[in-house]
Design a protein around this motif. Structure first.
Motif, PDB file in Angstrom:
ATOM      1  N   GLY A   1     -40.179 -54.817 -74.820  1.00 17.03           N
ATOM      2  CA  GLY A   1     -41.572 -55.074 -75.197  1.00 17.03           C
ATOM      3  C   GLY A   1     -42.543 -54.789 -74.075  1.00 17.03           C
ATOM      4  O   GLY A   1     -43.557 -55.479 -73.924  1.00 17.03           O
TER       5      GLY A   1
ATOM      6  N   LEU B   1     -32.526 -50.577 -73.941  1.00 17.10           N
ATOM      7  CA  LEU B   1     -33.381 -51.327 -74.863  1.00 17.10           C
ATOM      8  C   LEU B   1     -34.674 -51.695 -74.163  1.00 17.10           C
ATOM      9  O   LEU B   1     -34.658 -52.322 -73.093  1.00 17.10           O
ATOM     10  CB  LEU B   1     -32.675 -52.603 -75.344  1.00 17.10           C
ATOM     11  CG  LEU B   1     -33.504 -53.555 -76.215  1.00 17.10           C
ATOM     12  CD1 LEU B   1     -33.839 -52.887 -77.553  1.00 17.10           C
ATOM     13  CD2 LEU B   1     -32.763 -54.870 -76.429  1.00 17.10           C
ATOM     14  N   ASP B   2     -35.807 -51.278 -74.740  1.00 18.40           N
ATOM     15  CA  ASP B   2     -37.108 -51.660 -74.198  1.00 18.40           C
ATOM     16  C   ASP B   2     -37.358 -53.140 -74.494  1.00 18.40           C
ATOM     17  O   ASP B   2     -37.072 -53.629 -75.588  1.00 18.40           O
ATOM     18  CB  ASP B   2     -38.218 -50.807 -74.807  1.00 18.40           C
ATOM     19  CG  ASP B   2     -39.577 -51.111 -74.201  1.00 18.40           C
ATOM     20  OD1 ASP B   2     -39.869 -50.600 -73.117  1.00 18.40           O
ATOM     21  OD2 ASP B   2     -40.336 -51.885 -74.831  1.00 18.40           O
TER      22      ASP B   2
ATOM     23  N   GLY C   1     -44.145 -48.890 -72.505  1.00 19.82           N
ATOM     24  CA  GLY C   1     -43.028 -48.323 -73.240  1.00 19.82           C
ATOM     25  C   GLY C   1     -41.964 -47.699 -72.353  1.00 19.82           C
ATOM     26  O   GLY C   1     -42.120 -47.549 -71.143  1.00 19.82           O
ATOM     27  N   THR C   2     -40.852 -47.332 -72.996  1.00 15.57           N
ATOM     28  CA  THR C   2     -39.720 -46.693 -72.329  1.00 15.57           C
ATOM     29  C   THR C   2     -39.400 -45.386 -73.045  1.00 15.57           C
ATOM     30  O   THR C   2     -39.367 -45.349 -74.286  1.00 15.57           O
ATOM     31  CB  THR C   2     -38.487 -47.618 -72.345  1.00 15.57           C
ATOM     32  OG1 THR C   2     -38.813 -48.849 -71.665  1.00 15.57           O
ATOM     33  CG2 THR C   2     -37.301 -46.962 -71.659  1.00 15.57           C
ATOM     34  N   TYR C   3     -39.164 -44.329 -72.277  1.00 18.92           N
ATOM     35  CA  TYR C   3     -38.932 -43.000 -72.845  1.00 18.92           C
ATOM     36  C   TYR C   3     -37.530 -42.525 -72.473  1.00 18.92           C
ATOM     37  O   TYR C   3     -37.168 -42.466 -71.291  1.00 18.92           O
ATOM     38  CB  TYR C   3     -39.972 -42.002 -72.344  1.00 18.92           C
ATOM     39  CG  TYR C   3     -41.367 -42.326 -72.821  1.00 18.92           C
ATOM     40  CD1 TYR C   3     -41.910 -41.680 -73.946  1.00 18.92           C
ATOM     41  CD2 TYR C   3     -42.149 -43.267 -72.155  1.00 18.92           C
ATOM     42  CE1 TYR C   3     -43.199 -41.977 -74.390  1.00 18.92           C
ATOM     43  CE2 TYR C   3     -43.436 -43.573 -72.598  1.00 18.92           C
ATOM     44  CZ  TYR C   3     -43.948 -42.921 -73.717  1.00 18.92           C
ATOM     45  OH  TYR C   3     -45.209 -43.227 -74.159  1.00 18.92           O
TER      46      TYR C   3
ATOM     47  N   LYS D   1     -40.185 -41.724 -76.815  1.00 15.75           N
ATOM     48  CA  LYS D   1     -40.371 -43.175 -76.722  1.00 15.75           C
ATOM     49  C   LYS D   1     -39.387 -43.882 -77.644  1.00 15.75           C
ATOM     50  O   LYS D   1     -39.255 -43.543 -78.821  1.00 15.75           O
ATOM     51  CB  LYS D   1     -41.799 -43.547 -77.094  1.00 15.75           C
ATOM     52  CG  LYS D   1     -42.125 -45.016 -76.849  1.00 15.75           C
ATOM     53  CD  LYS D   1     -43.602 -45.310 -77.095  1.00 15.75           C
ATOM     54  CE  LYS D   1     -43.944 -46.743 -76.773  1.00 15.75           C
ATOM     55  NZ  LYS D   1     -45.377 -47.043 -76.991  1.00 15.75           N
ATOM     56  N   ILE D   2     -38.671 -44.854 -77.105  1.00 13.35           N
ATOM     57  CA  ILE D   2     -37.679 -45.560 -77.912  1.00 13.35           C
ATOM     58  C   ILE D   2     -38.309 -46.810 -78.535  1.00 13.35           C
ATOM     59  O   ILE D   2     -39.210 -47.427 -77.964  1.00 13.35           O
ATOM     60  CB  ILE D   2     -36.438 -45.946 -77.072  1.00 13.35           C
ATOM     61  CG1 ILE D   2     -36.828 -46.920 -75.944  1.00 13.35           C
ATOM     62  CG2 ILE D   2     -35.763 -44.723 -76.505  1.00 13.35           C
ATOM     63  CD1 ILE D   2     -35.640 -47.442 -75.154  1.00 13.35           C
ATOM     64  N   THR D   3     -37.829 -47.155 -79.708  1.00 14.45           N
ATOM     65  CA  THR D   3     -38.328 -48.341 -80.416  1.00 14.45           C
ATOM     66  C   THR D   3     -37.232 -49.385 -80.602  1.00 14.45           C
ATOM     67  O   THR D   3     -37.511 -50.510 -81.006  1.00 14.45           O
ATOM     68  CB  THR D   3     -38.884 -47.946 -81.795  1.00 14.45           C
ATOM     69  OG1 THR D   3     -37.863 -47.269 -82.532  1.00 14.45           O
ATOM     70  CG2 THR D   3     -40.093 -47.037 -81.637  1.00 14.45           C
ATOM     71  N   GLY D   4     -36.007 -49.018 -80.355  1.00  8.99           N
ATOM     72  CA  GLY D   4     -34.891 -49.943 -80.500  1.00  8.99           C
ATOM     73  C   GLY D   4     -33.856 -49.668 -79.446  1.00  8.99           C
ATOM     74  O   GLY D   4     -34.144 -49.079 -78.397  1.00  8.99           O
ATOM     75  N   GLN D   5     -32.642 -50.053 -79.719  1.00 10.99           N
ATOM     76  CA  GLN D   5     -31.547 -49.838 -78.778  1.00 10.99           C
ATOM     77  C   GLN D   5     -30.967 -48.444 -78.969  1.00 10.99           C
ATOM     78  O   GLN D   5     -30.634 -48.051 -80.080  1.00 10.99           O
ATOM     79  CB  GLN D   5     -30.466 -50.912 -78.991  1.00 10.99           C
ATOM     80  CG  GLN D   5     -29.322 -50.846 -77.999  1.00 10.99           C
ATOM     81  CD  GLN D   5     -28.398 -52.035 -78.138  1.00 10.99           C
ATOM     82  OE1 GLN D   5     -28.823 -53.140 -78.446  1.00 10.99           O
ATOM     83  NE2 GLN D   5     -27.115 -51.804 -77.924  1.00 10.99           N
ATOM     84  N   GLU D   6     -30.874 -47.696 -77.862  1.00 12.81           N
ATOM     85  CA  GLU D   6     -30.387 -46.328 -77.914  1.00 12.81           C
ATOM     86  C   GLU D   6     -29.187 -46.168 -76.977  1.00 12.81           C
ATOM     87  O   GLU D   6     -29.208 -46.629 -75.834  1.00 12.81           O
ATOM     88  CB  GLU D   6     -31.491 -45.345 -77.501  1.00 12.81           C
ATOM     89  CG  GLU D   6     -32.725 -45.366 -78.384  1.00 12.81           C
ATOM     90  CD  GLU D   6     -32.478 -44.721 -79.743  1.00 12.81           C
ATOM     91  OE1 GLU D   6     -31.453 -44.004 -79.876  1.00 12.81           O
ATOM     92  OE2 GLU D   6     -33.292 -44.936 -80.661  1.00 12.81           O
TER      93      GLU D   6
END
Length: 323
Positions: A281, A278-279, A285-287, A292-297
């Motif tokens: 903010g 989970l990024d 960003g986190t890839y 690029k992730i926008t939520g929990q993966e």
């Protein structure tokens, strides 16, 4: 009347003034030089307690010492008023004794507040000043004792915990099967004295109590994060069975030396043997696998996670999962 002489009229005779002067003779030293020493000493105590308690954020513990030090300082001030209002600006006070017949003047100048003197306030003011000094001494003793007994501050505990986290990560990296460009053994990180005979299990984490740091074992999740690119390249981190944070902040479980990484950049969450990312903010960003992730993966073994210029690889550990 002579020039440069201030006259004050009181309705007391010479014997009364003589008796009043004798009452303060034992405190003459205090009204001449002692009050200066006491004033500077009590002021120093007052300023030190306030400054030290503010910088160390010990407002509640310093409440009583602050009050005592303030009382101690202000208790000295009446001595100055008593001493100098009778001889203001260097003008000699000559006392006119209206009670005498014929009306006379007191022989000799009185350099103290005559009205306070004949009212008997001199000894009382001196005693108040001495009590003020005792209050200041009590203030510094109480404050020093409270600081000594105080538990380590939150800032200290956090700083200690961060250092232990960094050391733990280095130990885990050194004890991993195949470190790259990093520490090659436990002894490289901890020193030659930390080396152990072959077959001895490597420690995994430190007990982060400020009083005594000891090496203990903690459950492992059976997964690792290995750094394949970036300033920490070559390090391999054993993931415990708990959520961990990655970033530049020393509070993070994994601290990265990467200018493009945020303080708290990304979080790895553990739930029933399932890991997800989970990024938090972050600025850049986190890839996950170059997306690029926008939520929990959710994560799978072999996934790559890019944060700043650092590339992390999520995978299964060579060490077995601990229950």
């Amino acid at each position: 009347m002579n020039t440069g002489v201030t006259y004050i009229e009181i309705n007391y005779d010479r014997a009364w003034v003589d008796s009043s002067l004798k009452g303060v003779q034992g405190f003459a030293w205090l009204f001449e030089w002692g009050m200066y020493l006491f004033l500077f000493a009590t002021l120093a105590v007052l300023l030190w307690i306030f400054y030290d308690s503010i910088t160390k954020r010990k407002d509640q513990k310093a409440l009583i010492p602050r009050i005592f030090s303030m009382i101690g300082f202000f208790a000295i001030l009446p001595a100055f008023i008593f001493r100098f209002t009778g001889n203001a600006d260097g003008v000699t006070t000559l006392v006119k004794l209206n009670a005498e017949n014929p009306v006379g003047y007191y022989s000799g100048a009185i350099n103290w507040n005559v009205k306070w003197l004949v009212a008997g306030f001199g000894p009382v003011i001196a005693i108040i000043a001495l009590i003020g000094v005792i209050m200041s001494i009590a203030a510094i003793v109480i404050y020093a004792s409270s600081v000594q007994r105080a538990k380590p501050s939150t800032e200290f505990v956090r700083a200690f915990d961060n250092r232990m986290s960094n050391l733990e990560n280095k130990v885990q990296s050194a004890s991993s099967p195949a470190p790259k460009n990093g520490a090659s053994s436990l002894s490289d990180v901890m020193g030659t004295d930390a080396a152990k005979p072959a077959g001895t299990p490597a420690p995994t984490v430190f007990d982060r109590k400020p009083q005594a740091a000891t090496i203990i074992d903690t459950p492992k999740s059976g997964y690792t994060l290995s750094v394949q690119a970036g300033g920490s390249r070559g390090y391999v981190y054993e993931l415990p069975m708990s959520t961990v944070t990655v970033g530049r902040d020393p509070k993070s479980f994994i601290v990265l030396d990467d200018g493009k990484v945020s303080g708290s950049h990304v979080k790895f969450l553990y739930n029933n043997d399932i890991w997800s990312v989970l990024d938090l903010g972050s600025t850049n960003g986190t890839y996950l696998n170059n997306v690029k992730i926008t939520g929990q993966e959710q994560l799978s073994s072999g996934d790559t996670i890019k944060v700043g210029d650092t590339l992390l690889v999520f995978g299964e550990s060579a060490s077995p999962r601990q229950p």
